[in-house]
Design a protein around this motif. Structure first.
Motif, PDB file in Angstrom:
ATOM      1  N   ALA A 260     -29.220  15.032 -78.597  1.00  0.00           N
ATOM      2  CA  ALA A 260     -27.919  15.230 -77.962  1.00  0.00           C
ATOM      3  C   ALA A 260     -27.452  16.664 -78.127  1.00  0.00           C
ATOM      4  O   ALA A 260     -26.903  17.280 -77.190  1.00  0.00           O
ATOM      5  N   GLY A 261     -27.643  17.253 -79.316  1.00  0.00           N
ATOM      6  CA  GLY A 261     -27.253  18.634 -79.546  1.00  0.00           C
ATOM      7  C   GLY A 261     -28.024  19.608 -78.669  1.00  0.00           C
ATOM      8  O   GLY A 261     -27.465  20.570 -78.137  1.00  0.00           O
ATOM      9  N   MET A 262     -29.341  19.359 -78.493  1.00  0.00           N
ATOM     10  CA  MET A 262     -30.146  20.216 -77.626  1.00  0.00           C
ATOM     11  C   MET A 262     -29.716  20.084 -76.164  1.00  0.00           C
ATOM     12  O   MET A 262     -29.700  21.070 -75.426  1.00  0.00           O
ATOM     13  N   PHE A 263     -29.359  18.863 -75.733  1.00  0.00           N
ATOM     14  CA  PHE A 263     -28.900  18.664 -74.353  1.00  0.00           C
ATOM     15  C   PHE A 263     -27.593  19.406 -74.108  1.00  0.00           C
ATOM     16  O   PHE A 263     -27.401  20.039 -73.060  1.00  0.00           O
ATOM     17  N   VAL A 264     -26.662  19.320 -75.070  1.00  0.00           N
ATOM     18  CA  VAL A 264     -25.381  20.008 -74.907  1.00  0.00           C
ATOM     19  C   VAL A 264     -25.585  21.524 -74.880  1.00  0.00           C
ATOM     20  O   VAL A 264     -24.885  22.243 -74.154  1.00  0.00           O
TER      21      VAL A 264
END
Length: 500
Positions: free
Chosen positions: A160-164
């Motif tokens: 999720a952090g990489m997507f954001v």
């Protein structure tokens, strides 16, 4: 802390490697991340990044090593200095920029180092398996199910952090393996939206793990063998792959031409989805089997420890009544003769029984308490025997910083009276010496021996129980030598003491 030696034994080298292995793994993982982020495609730049990471990690290694070899507040200060103060200074003064490491990557490296060091400590604490509430909590925390859950939640959070951190992540594949913490905080609602969807995917993986552990391995493999396990695994792949893939396709992130399931399309029957299911089974099976074997070994060790404690209790119970009966007979003889020494003898007996009841059942007692017990016993024998026996006693005085299993030393002394001094019709003697050198206790008990005392030469129940107790408590780290002669009996005991 033990002094460092310039030459390490093979066992010491293995211990050093195991101690440093978590941080070595963290440094390698950090280097691999830097290689991905910087798109390194040749060996020389990769080796340069590895060298840079090792230089940055040097204080982590030193702090981890020193904090492991100290205890208490000093260990906590050493660990904090390396893992908290040092990275704060680096990032505060932006010193890592001179090495070509961005602040975000340094934050990741610090997190990996801290996780590796703490993980090592928790793992060792769990392996020791103490009976404290803290260690039991750690043991439950590091169960296989808990570890899998933490890994899956962590994966969902990282994804999720990489997507954001990536603009339009579904159309910019593959995305860079980096998390922009500032962007995550500014778009925290979007982070939660991505996180929930990846957490749903993680739950699908958890279903495969649970199916493998509780159905395929614990039931089919354990009860029916490898052949049926393979058949059941194949059936599981065929039946459950399209079901789980269809569930994954329900996520809002999926698009018409790009999805989050392994095939990255909208076909739940794509062969890549079946390969993905099989890969999860292949990865989790050896891990589950290893944890199951470790758990089984731990249960066997727990049963063995309980059996050992039970046997020790039984041996102690055999010794204590024997001593009690002998002493009561002595008191009875004095009361028949209306001796004035009977009250003092009863007081000595009360002290001995108090020690036996309250201290005799403990695993360890202070050496000074054991010595006081011996002195009370010898005082009782002096009153009873009077001039019949000459005593030559040398005992350690004052408080001793050592622990010892209770009611060990008394066996040799009691044996000397029962089989050597009491049967003798002539003047007898007892020579008793107890010395402490380092962590070693040296005991010498020598007494006169009545010629007719054949039972003493056979050893008696007390000495047999003593040797068995010593074996259970110290394994091979003790020495008990009994030397019978025509008119003397000499017993020598050497064992390791435990620090208070």
């Amino acid at each position: 802390m033990q002094p460092l030696s310039t030459t390490l034994e093979p066992s010491q080298r293995r211990q050093m490697l195991l101690l440093m292995l978590p941080l070595i793994s963290a440094a390698l993982l950090q280097t691999l991340t830097l290689i991905f982020v910087k798109n390194v495609a040749s060996m020389l730049p990769a080796l340069t990044l590895l060298l840079t990471t090792c230089i940055v990690f040097i204080p982590f290694f030193v702090s981890h090593y020193l904090s492991w070899h100290y205890h208490g507040l000093r260990a906590a200060m050493l660990w904090s200095g390396g893992f908290l103060v040092y990275p704060t200074i680096l990032m505060g003064f932006e010193l890592t920029l001179s090495l070509g490491i961005e602040k975000e990557m340094m934050t990741q490296g610090v997190g990996l180092a801290i996780a590796a060091s703490l993980g090592h400590r928790i793992s060792v604490l769990r392996r020791e398996r103490n009976s404290t509430a803290a260690s039991q909590w750690v043991s439950r925390l590091l169960s296989l199910n808990s570890v899998v859950a933490v890994l899956l939640v962590s994966w969902a959070s990282i994804a999720a952090g990489m997507f954001v951190s990536t603009v339009d992540p579904m159309h910019n594949q593959p995305i860079a393996p980096i998390i922009d913490s500032a962007r995550v905080m500014d778009n925290f609602g979007l982070f939660i939206w991505y996180w929930l969807q990846f957490l749903f995917l993680a739950s699908l993986i958890a279903i495969i793990y649970c199916l493998n552990r509780y159905v395929l391995i614990r039931n089919i493999l354990s009860n029916h063998g490898v052949f049926f396990f393979i058949l059941a695994g194949i059936m599981s792949v065929v039946v459950f792959t399209p079901i789980l893939a269809s569930l994954g396709l329900l996520l809002p992130l999926n698009e018409d031409n790009l999805t989050l399931i392994p095939s990255e399309n909208n076909n739940p029957f794509d062969v890549i989805n079946f390969q993905g299911f099989f890969a999860i089974l292949a990865i989790t099976t050896p891990v589950i089997l290893a944890f199951e074997r470790q758990q089984q070994n731990a249960q066997i060790e727990a049963v063995a420890r309980q059996q050992t404690l039970t046997e020790l209790k039984l041996l102690q119970q055999q010794i204590n009544p024997h001593f009690l009966f002998n002493t009561l007979n002595n008191v009875y003889a004095l009361t028949l003769s209306k001796s004035e020494q009977a009250p003092e003898l009863l007081m000595q007996l009360a002290n001995l029984l108090r020690y036996t009841v309250y201290k005799g059942q403990q695993p360890r007692v202070k050496l000074s308490e054991e010595v006081d017990y011996l002195e009370n016993y010898l005082a009782l024998q002096r009153i009873r025997l009077g001039e019949r026996c000459q005593f030559d006693i040398e005992l350690p005085r004052g408080q001793q910083p050592w622990l010892i299993p209770p009611l060990l030393l008394i066996v040799l002394v009691e044996n000397a009276f029962k089989h050597g001094i009491e049967p003798s019709h002539s003047e007898a003697y007892l020579k008793l010496s107890i010395k402490v050198q380092g962590n070693q206790l040296h005991m010498l008990c020598e007494n006169s021996l009545a010629i007719e005392s054949a039972a003493h030469k056979a050893g008696g129940m007390g000495l047999g129980n003593l040797r068995r107790r010593l074996t259970l408590l110290f394994a091979t780290h003790f020495e008990l030598i009994c030397t019978p002669r025509e008119s003397t009996w000499k017993a020598s005991l050497q064992l390791e003491l435990t620090p208070c």
